[in-house]
Design an enzyme around this catalytic site. Structure first.
Site, PDB file in Angstrom:
ATOM      1  N   THR A  47      46.701  53.027  46.784  1.00 37.74           N
ATOM      2  CA  THR A  47      45.255  53.222  46.919  1.00 37.74           C
ATOM      3  C   THR A  47      44.888  53.440  48.385  1.00 37.74           C
ATOM      4  O   THR A  47      45.644  53.054  49.260  1.00 37.74           O
ATOM      5  CB  THR A  47      44.601  51.929  46.383  1.00 37.74           C
ATOM      6  OG1 THR A  47      44.934  51.833  45.019  1.00 37.74           O
ATOM      7  CG2 THR A  47      43.118  51.872  46.573  1.00 37.74           C
ATOM      8  N   GLY A  80      40.635  49.486  37.131  1.00 39.53           N
ATOM      9  CA  GLY A  80      41.166  48.435  37.999  1.00 39.53           C
ATOM     10  C   GLY A  80      40.094  47.804  38.864  1.00 39.53           C
ATOM     11  O   GLY A  80      38.896  47.865  38.564  1.00 39.53           O
ATOM     12  N   GLY A 135      46.358  46.775  45.436  1.00 38.73           N
ATOM     13  CA  GLY A 135      47.358  45.929  44.790  1.00 38.73           C
ATOM     14  C   GLY A 135      47.171  45.948  43.295  1.00 38.73           C
ATOM     15  O   GLY A 135      46.502  46.834  42.759  1.00 38.73           O
ATOM     16  N   GLY A 154      45.506  45.478  40.351  1.00 36.30           N
ATOM     17  CA  GLY A 154      44.067  45.302  40.184  1.00 36.30           C
ATOM     18  C   GLY A 154      43.616  44.152  39.299  1.00 36.30           C
ATOM     19  O   GLY A 154      42.619  43.498  39.589  1.00 36.30           O
TER      20      GLY A 154
HETATM   21  N1  ASP Z   1      44.245  48.293  42.947  1.00 35.58           N
HETATM   22  C1  ASP Z   1      44.555  49.515  42.273  1.00 35.58           C
HETATM   23  C2  ASP Z   1      44.354  49.328  40.796  1.00 35.58           C
HETATM   24  O1  ASP Z   1      44.726  48.298  40.272  1.00 35.58           O
HETATM   25  C3  ASP Z   1      45.920  50.014  42.519  1.00 35.58           C
HETATM   26  C4  ASP Z   1      46.374  50.004  43.947  1.00 35.58           C
HETATM   27  O2  ASP Z   1      45.750  49.420  44.804  1.00 35.58           O
HETATM   28  O3  ASP Z   1      47.401  50.605  44.213  1.00 35.58           O
HETATM   29  O4  ASP Z   1      43.914  50.236  40.150  1.00 35.58           O
END
Ligand code: ASP
Length: 328
Positions: free
Chosen positions: A193, A223, A245, A247
């Site tokens: 992200t 997420g 992270g 989510g």
């Molecule tokens: N936080 C994001 C999600 O869960 C994914 C990420 O941060 O890579 O959709």
């Protein structure tokens, strides 16, 4: 008589200008992330590492120049994130990961720390830069979050142009999706992200986050990134936060808001609030990832509990730092 008046006038103008200059100028700062996960030096070729570093530098440079030229933190956050969305390196915009049915569904959010206004979009499939749409939801609709079809109808009304869903395709994400399907790698291993928090010359904070979500997520899954309080939060009274992270854990711990609340209610510094939330609250329930946080004085914190997190900042002293691994 006229000459004297002119002189007095000139003197007053001079005095006024001197006073203006003497006003201590609010210092600006900006911090970004490009995702956290199993990012290890041994797994990243020197060429790819260079590409990541130079894209982060490009994004930071644009964002920081907006701030030094007197632009708002919201403008800086949107422009910085849009650059990262347009890069196939990150899991946001171009380069978004695959859903379980082989498509791309994008989430983004933005928050203004001065007014506590916020905007978010979830599960959009044809918007090139979801962060721009999130801002438009904040500024041009009475709502905070629009999802899916409704978000895209709103985008059309607002004059957004559309891309096909396969615009987001990249070979790298496709291969990774195949690996996940075949069980060769854990779903939560890689994130990617993007996010940004900025402090402008007026002392206003803004934060934003944009993502393709998690590889092989069930279609329709949303997420933390578009959820105000989980993936993004900004309040001039405490700090701005953007998360990355797994989510589901960030939602359950309301990570971004919790960091701001610890500062405001417990008087913690931005670093203790952010670090204790990632290494304490998030880690305790088994969540992985990290955050970037920036307070109203320009203090920066970037904790994560994964092997690495693409991240960078320009502090109030104007110095830029770009880091990837834990050891950086
Ligand atoms: N936080 C994001 C999600 O869960 C994914 C990420 O941060 O890579 O959709």
């Amino acid at each position: 008589m006229q000459f004297r008046l002119k002189t007095i006038h000139g003197f007053l103008l001079f005095l006024f200008m001197t006073m203006l200059n003497a006003q201590p100028q609010q210092k600006v700062a900006i911090v970004i992330h490009g995702g956290a996960g199993t990012i290890e030096k041994s797994k990243l070729t020197p060429e790819l590492e260079k590409e990541y570093r130079s894209k982060l530098e490009e994004a930071l440079t644009i964002g920081h120049s907006i701030l030094t030229e007197g632009g708002s933190s919201l403008d800086a956050v949107v422009s910085t994130i849009a650059i990262l969305e347009d890069s196939p390196l990150f899991n946001a915009g171009k380069g978004a990961v695959f859903t379980s049915d082989g498509h791309h569904e994008l989430d983004a959010s933005i928050m203004d720390g001065q007014s506590l206004n916020a905007g978010a979009v979830a599960s959009v499939k044809r918007i090139k830069n979801p962060i721009l749409l999130a801002r438009t939801v904040m500024e041009k609709s009475p709502h905070v979050m629009l999802a899916g079809y409704g978000a895209e109808v709103f985008a059309k009304e607002q004059g957004f142009s559309f891309v096909e869903n396969d615009y987001f395709f990249t070979e790298k994400r496709y291969e990774y999706w195949q690996k996940v399907i075949e069980g060769e790698t854990g779903e939560a291993e890689k994130h990617g992200t993007v996010g940004c928090v900025a402090l402008d010359q007026d002392g206003n904070l803004a934060a934003g986050t944009s993502t393709g979500g998690m590889t092989n997520k069930r279609f329709g899954r949303i997420g933390d990134s578009p959820i105000i309080g989980a993936g993004t939060y900004a309040d001039n009274n405490s700090c701005g936060v953007s998360a990355t992270g797994h989510g589901e854990y960030f939602i359950r711990e309301v990570i971004a808001f919790k960091i701001c609340a610890k500062m405001e209610l417990q008087g913690m510094s931005v670093d203790s609030a952010a670090s204790s939330t990632i290494h304490g609250d998030l880690t305790t329930i088994g969540g992985t990832g990290g955050v970037i946080a920036l307070d109203k004085n320009g203090n920066i914190s970037m904790p994560f509990n994964t092997a690495g997190m693409y991240r960078g900042y320009v502090g109030t002293d104007g110095k830029m730092g770009i880091l990837i691994f834990k050891s950086d």
